[in-house]
Design a protein around this motif. Structure first.
Motif, PDB file in Angstrom:
ATOM      1  N   ARG A  53       0.624  -1.158  -0.016  1.00  9.35           N
ATOM      2  CA  ARG A  53      -0.032  -0.065   0.022  1.00  9.35           C
ATOM      3  C   ARG A  53       0.901   1.100  -0.010  1.00  9.35           C
ATOM      4  O   ARG A  53       1.764   1.335   0.802  1.00  9.35           O
ATOM      5  CB  ARG A  53      -0.910   0.058   1.085  1.00  9.35           C
ATOM      6  CG  ARG A  53      -1.878  -1.129   1.521  1.00  9.35           C
ATOM      7  CD  ARG A  53      -2.665  -1.110   2.587  1.00  9.35           C
ATOM      8  NE  ARG A  53      -3.529  -2.220   2.730  1.00  9.35           N
ATOM      9  CZ  ARG A  53      -4.052  -2.590   4.000  1.00  9.35           C
ATOM     10  NH1 ARG A  53      -3.801  -1.916   5.196  1.00  9.35           N
ATOM     11  NH2 ARG A  53      -4.773  -3.703   4.012  1.00  9.35           N
ATOM     12  N   ALA A  59      -2.549   0.515  -4.117  1.00  7.51           N
ATOM     13  CA  ALA A  59      -2.040  -0.566  -3.759  1.00  7.51           C
ATOM     14  C   ALA A  59      -2.477  -1.805  -4.597  1.00  7.51           C
ATOM     15  O   ALA A  59      -3.035  -1.793  -5.605  1.00  7.51           O
ATOM     16  CB  ALA A  59      -3.104  -0.805  -2.369  1.00  7.51           C
ATOM     17  N   GLU A  78       3.338  -1.055   3.884  1.00  9.43           N
ATOM     18  CA  GLU A  78       2.838   0.212   3.559  1.00  9.43           C
ATOM     19  C   GLU A  78       3.850   1.374   3.890  1.00  9.43           C
ATOM     20  O   GLU A  78       4.702   1.200   4.859  1.00  9.43           O
ATOM     21  CB  GLU A  78       1.711   0.460   4.653  1.00  9.43           C
ATOM     22  CG  GLU A  78       1.007   1.840   4.232  1.00  9.43           C
ATOM     23  CD  GLU A  78      -0.296   1.913   5.181  1.00  9.43           C
ATOM     24  OE1 GLU A  78      -0.680   3.229   5.300  1.00  9.43           O
ATOM     25  OE2 GLU A  78      -1.118   1.147   5.285  1.00  9.43           O
TER      26      GLU A  78
END
Length: 118
Positions: A53, A59, A78
């Motif tokens: 992400r 993503a 992330e």
């Protein structure tokens, strides 16, 4: 279903990289490069075991192994756009980014160092 990300042309990537040299906060360039490198990763390491992400841009699911269809995936990575672009282009090593706290990675297979740089 969200449209699949596609790698951009070499010319578009070069233009976006040049724009970031002039303005590291150029949102259009950050978006293009983020999506480009996520598309390349998902093509080079297809699968659904890890969700990468880069909010707010995109993503992807990648890396072979366990996949998921609902809820939180088995592994999540992330980071911000500037860090993702630096990792993907080889300007930043995975280990350095994790040591500096620039990446949030959890779950099995969440270490992407074997796939980077792209």
């Amino acid at each position: 279903m969200a449209p699949r990300l596609r790698p951009q042309s070499a010319e578009a990537v070069a233009q976006a990289r040049a724009a970031l040299v002039g303005d590291p906060t150029d949102k259009a360039a950050l978006r293009l490069l983020t999506k480009h490198y996520l598309a390349v990763l998902s093509q080079q390491a297809p699968g659904g075991a890890v969700e990468v992400r880069v909010p707010p841009y995109a993503a992807v699911q990648c890396i072979p192994g366990t996949s998921h269809t609902r809820g939180t995936p088995p592994a999540v990575v992330e980071t911000d756009a500037a860090t993702w672009i630096a990792l993907a282009s080889g300007e930043l090593a995975w280990e350095q980014a994790t040591e500096e706290g620039r990446i949030s990675a959890s779950g099995e297979r969440s270490d992407l160092s074997a796939y980077l740089p792209l």
